[in-house]
Design an enzyme around this catalytic site. Structure first.
Site, PDB file in Angstrom:
ATOM      1  N   GLN A 130       0.833  -1.191   0.000  1.00 56.21           N
ATOM      2  CA  GLN A 130       0.000   0.000   0.000  1.00 56.21           C
ATOM      3  C   GLN A 130       0.870   1.243   0.000  1.00 56.21           C
ATOM      4  OE1 GLN A 130      -2.333  -0.897   3.568  1.00 56.21           O
ATOM      5  NE2 GLN A 130      -4.180  -0.609   2.372  1.00 56.21           N
ATOM      6  N   GLY A 131       0.534   2.217  -0.829  1.00 53.68           N
ATOM      7  CA  GLY A 131       1.221   3.496  -0.827  1.00 53.68           C
ATOM      8  C   GLY A 131       0.314   4.559  -0.247  1.00 53.68           C
ATOM      9  N   SER A 133       0.628   6.121   3.661  1.00 54.60           N
ATOM     10  CA  SER A 133       1.248   7.073   4.587  1.00 54.60           C
ATOM     11  C   SER A 133       2.428   7.804   3.962  1.00 54.60           C
ATOM     12  CB  SER A 133       1.726   6.343   5.846  1.00 54.60           C
ATOM     13  OG  SER A 133       0.636   5.773   6.535  1.00 54.60           O
ATOM     14  N   SER A 165       4.668  -1.550   4.318  1.00 52.06           N
ATOM     15  CA  SER A 165       4.910  -2.956   4.650  1.00 52.06           C
ATOM     16  C   SER A 165       5.113  -3.773   3.382  1.00 52.06           C
ATOM     17  CB  SER A 165       3.723  -3.525   5.436  1.00 52.06           C
ATOM     18  OG  SER A 165       3.518  -2.811   6.636  1.00 52.06           O
ATOM     19  N   GLU A 248     -12.017  -5.109   5.149  1.00 49.71           N
ATOM     20  CA  GLU A 248     -11.313  -5.634   6.313  1.00 49.71           C
ATOM     21  C   GLU A 248     -12.324  -6.080   7.359  1.00 49.71           C
ATOM     22  OE1 GLU A 248      -7.319  -3.885   7.338  1.00 49.71           O
ATOM     23  OE2 GLU A 248      -8.303  -2.116   6.536  1.00 49.71           O
ATOM     24  N   GLU A 379      -4.250   7.023  19.669  1.00 45.47           N
ATOM     25  CA  GLU A 379      -4.909   8.323  19.841  1.00 45.47           C
ATOM     26  C   GLU A 379      -6.079   8.478  18.869  1.00 45.47           C
ATOM     27  OE1 GLU A 379      -1.095   8.278  21.684  1.00 45.47           O
ATOM     28  OE2 GLU A 379      -1.649   7.833  19.608  1.00 45.47           O
TER      29      GLU A 379
END
Length: 398
Positions: A130-131, A133, A165, A248, A379
């Site tokens: 995945q691209g 962040s 990842s 998911e 958070e």
């Protein structure tokens, strides 16, 4: 709440157990679970494992049968996760492709995209990352700065991704890039299926504090994608990303069951290690700590089952998944911190000097800190719980 499984579901479990007993890598069930250290050998090992899962019909059980899946129910997915955790199965190298990219393409991809990618995702022939962040866009993906500029039938992409990842093993990337600017930040984002094997893509490793290499930085310098690589519509990538996240369904379940297994491992450790001639588990302080961890671990499982029941009734997951993610992430960190503390000075030993000659507890302790960041920080999860479950006012600092 009924915690029992139907006869059909138990038959499904038995079928999977039988297959795992005969197809896991040699020596795996006996405890020989050391993965290759060489990158090429590591990649080949994981791709071969996925190929074996594919050949047995176990690589993507939730997929429709016409794409090579089993059309599994949600409960069958849960059983699948339980059994994979029980045997501590090798990681799925194409997790992103199987659980996110392919289901999204089935839903909104073009026929050409389905034909080109879905089968190769299933077999492990093509690994995906995945691209998402970026250095300045982690929890808030609307802040991405990677750009894609139109040039004829191709797009020129420049920017940087981080915490990618399996980026060092991936053949393709499900990439978010900004294609225009508007008043609303979530507008003007487009999803590309980017070829990682090209001169404009550079992958650099991020070495974690446990010495492992799971994450990467990806630098894009005039990288090329084409119109045919766009998922959905130009500037409407936010909708595509939301569609992807909805696939998911049970992702957190694997972490909940893994936490249960890790607690069981800790019980074994406290029985085997001795202090003053007695097993650690006989020490009052250790027993008190273990009771606390057991109660919290069991509570996390029951809370997950409660939220799973709601998902079964509603047909889709809700904000309650943030509760599961927060509880499991923080509890995993606490469990491994306690495991190190219980070992005393032995907890500081590393690799061949550690208990049992490996660094299971030390490595997982160091890795546990990342669990409170990846997949949405603790958070962010607290904000989601406050706003969408408790109905509290929005955080005015955002």
């Amino acid at each position: 709440m009924d915690f029992s499984f139907t006869k059909k579901e138990e038959a499904f479990r038995e079928e999977l157990r039988t297959w795992l007993e005969t197809h896991l890598p040699a020596g795996w069930l006996e405890g020989n679970r050391q993965l290759p250290e060489d990158l090429n050998e590591y990649s080949a090992f994981l791709r071969n494992w996925q190929r074996k899962l594919y050949e047995g019909g176990w690589a993507a059980i939730a997929w429709p049968e016409k794409y090579g899946g089993r059309n599994a129910t949600l409960m069958e997915e849960i059983i699948y996760q339980q059994e994979m955790v029980r045997v501590k199965a090798p990681p799925l190298v194409n997790y992103v492709g199987i659980h996110m990219v392919a289901p999204t393409l089935m839903q909104i991809g073009t026929e050409a995209q389905k034909e080109a990618y879905i089968h190769k995702i299933l077999t492990g022939e093509e690994v995906w990352c995945q691209g998402y962040s970026e250095p300045n866009a982690g929890s808030d993906l609307t802040a991405i700065q990677t750009t894609a500029i139109k040039d004829g039938d191709k797009w020129v992409i420049n920017g940087q991704k981080v915490w990618t990842s399996f980026g060092h093993l991936a053949d393709r990337c499900f990439l978010l890039a900004r294609t225009s600017k508007g008043e609303k930040k979530h507008k003007g984002i487009t999803v590309f299926l980017l070829d990682m094997d090209q001169p404009g893509v550079e992958t650099r490793p991020i070495i974690q504090m446990d010495g492992k290499h799971d994450f990467n930085e990806v630098y894009l310098t005039d990288a090329i994608a084409y119109d045919a690589d766009i998922v959905g519509e130009v500037d409407e990538g936010w909708r595509v990303m939301i569609a992807l996240l909805m696939h998911e369904r049970t992702g957190i379940g694997g972490q909940v069951f893994t936490l249960e297994q890790q607690f069981a491992d800790l019980v074994v450790l406290t029985k085997e290690l001795q202090e003053d001639g007695r097993p650690l588990l006989k020490q009052p302080f250790v027993r008190k700590t273990m009771v606390d961890l057991y109660a919290r671990t069991r509570g996390s499982l029951l809370n997950y089952y409660r939220n799973l029941t709601k998902t079964l009734k509603n047909g889709q997951p809700g904000a309650e998944g943030s509760m599961d993610k927060l509880i499991v992430s923080e509890l995993t960190k606490d469990l491994f911190a306690q495991s190190i503390s219980m070992q005393g000075h032995r907890g500081l030993l590393w690799q061949e000097d550690a208990i049992y000659g490996d660094s299971y507890w030390q490595e997982n302790y160091l890795y546990s800190f990342g669990m409170t960041i990846g997949g949405g920080t603790s958070e962010v999860q607290r904000n989601t719980i406050a706003e969408r479950i408790l109905g509290l006012p929005k955080d005015m600092g955002r």
